[in-house]
Write a protein that holds these residues in place. Sequence first.
Motif, PDB file in Angstrom:
ATOM      1  N   SER A  97       3.435  -0.611   1.899  1.00 50.41           N
ATOM      2  CA  SER A  97       2.104  -1.215   1.715  1.00 50.41           C
ATOM      3  C   SER A  97       1.932  -2.485   2.549  1.00 50.41           C
ATOM      4  N   SER A 205      -4.150  -7.008   0.080  1.00 47.43           N
ATOM      5  CA  SER A 205      -4.501  -5.808  -0.704  1.00 47.43           C
ATOM      6  C   SER A 205      -5.392  -4.886   0.127  1.00 47.43           C
ATOM      7  N   SER A 209      -4.628  -0.972   1.419  1.00 50.64           N
ATOM      8  CA  SER A 209      -5.584   0.142   1.310  1.00 50.64           C
ATOM      9  C   SER A 209      -5.832   0.781   2.662  1.00 50.64           C
ATOM     10  N   LYS A 212      -2.902   3.091   3.573  1.00 50.20           N
ATOM     11  CA  LYS A 212      -2.987   4.350   2.828  1.00 50.20           C
ATOM     12  C   LYS A 212      -4.048   5.273   3.424  1.00 50.20           C
ATOM     13  N   SER A 213      -5.195   4.691   3.773  1.00 49.10           N
ATOM     14  CA  SER A 213      -6.307   5.505   4.284  1.00 49.10           C
ATOM     15  C   SER A 213      -5.993   6.048   5.672  1.00 49.10           C
ATOM     16  N   GLU A 231     -10.090   4.214  -1.799  1.00 51.53           N
ATOM     17  CA  GLU A 231      -9.487   2.901  -1.504  1.00 51.53           C
ATOM     18  C   GLU A 231     -10.573   1.847  -1.311  1.00 51.53           C
ATOM     19  N   LYS A 234     -11.691   0.744  -4.671  1.00 54.42           N
ATOM     20  CA  LYS A 234     -10.666  -0.079  -5.345  1.00 54.42           C
ATOM     21  C   LYS A 234     -10.722  -1.528  -4.864  1.00 54.42           C
ATOM     22  N   CYS A 235     -11.051  -1.727  -3.594  1.00 52.78           N
ATOM     23  CA  CYS A 235     -11.089  -3.093  -3.041  1.00 52.78           C
ATOM     24  C   CYS A 235     -12.027  -3.989  -3.851  1.00 52.78           C
TER      25      CYS A 235
END
Length: 258
Positions: A97, A205, A209, A212-213, A231, A234-235
């Motif tokens: 991450s 953070s 994301s 991941k994307s 994602e 989620k932000c």
Amino acid sequence: MYKNIVVEEKNKINIITINRPKQLNALNKDTIEELHTAIKLAEDNLNIGVIILTGAGEKSFVAGADIKEFADFTISQGGNLAKKGQELLFTYIENCSKPIIAAINGFALGGGLELAMCSHIRIASSNARMGLPEVSLGVIPGYGGTQRLAQLVGRGKANEMVFTAGMIKADEALRLGLVNHVVEYNELMEKTEAIALSILNNSGSAIASAIKSINANYKEGVNGYNIEVEEFGKCFGTSDFKEGTKAFLEKRKPNFRK
Ligand code: CAA
């Protein structure tokens, strides 16, 4: 704590140096395990925002998997070597991450180029030489090289590099998109750290994301657009989003990493 790597912390950057210069920093089992542990610790450490991987000495980033270690392996041991290595290190790095930058300071061959390719960003020194020479040993790349090289440089060039087992120079790697930047050897860490510092200005953070994307585009059976939507949503629940938008409206710089 470690035998084969050196870990240093600097300005929220974790610098991990593979330190077996006499063996051109070849990746044996212990080194892979130590790298896994160090990366996991850095990922879990709230004081760290970016990880840099490099090799000790002027000659080599990593000259591949340790050939001496696997020379007598059977079919199942060979398969297991690739599986374990991918799980512990190569896929692990890709999905980390926190951004991982490879500072390629010399030979990046076989598992060494594979280590650079699973990292999120690659900076090379002008003396770097890169290739996947495995077929010259009677094997194929086993740490993700057959997949990631084609993703980065296209299938035709990947085929040529793998089939010929040849090495390319840093400027060709730059032209092919295999590395992001090429600098002189004595500027390598400075340039890599400068990129790390510019990443550190931004939301950790949101970057997690983004990783991941972006990775979702390369995962079988996964719809990257759906992951991006998820994602993105989620932000809006993060303190970084509150701080980032508030800072913009107050015409000041955001302070994400207190
Ligand atoms: N594994 C184990 N030892 C290695 C190594 C490797 N991948 N690469 C270099 N070394 C060792 C050498 O055996 C030598 O050790 P000794 O002094 O004990 O003999 C030492 O490092 C110095 O190497 P050289 O004397 O060969 O140095 P050089 O300057 O003549 O050549 C080189 C440099 C062209 C990089 C050459 O070392 C080389 O071709 N190395 C192997 C590269 C390679 O084939 N990598 C792929 C490995 S397979 C793999 O990675 C599989 C996978 O995908 C999972």
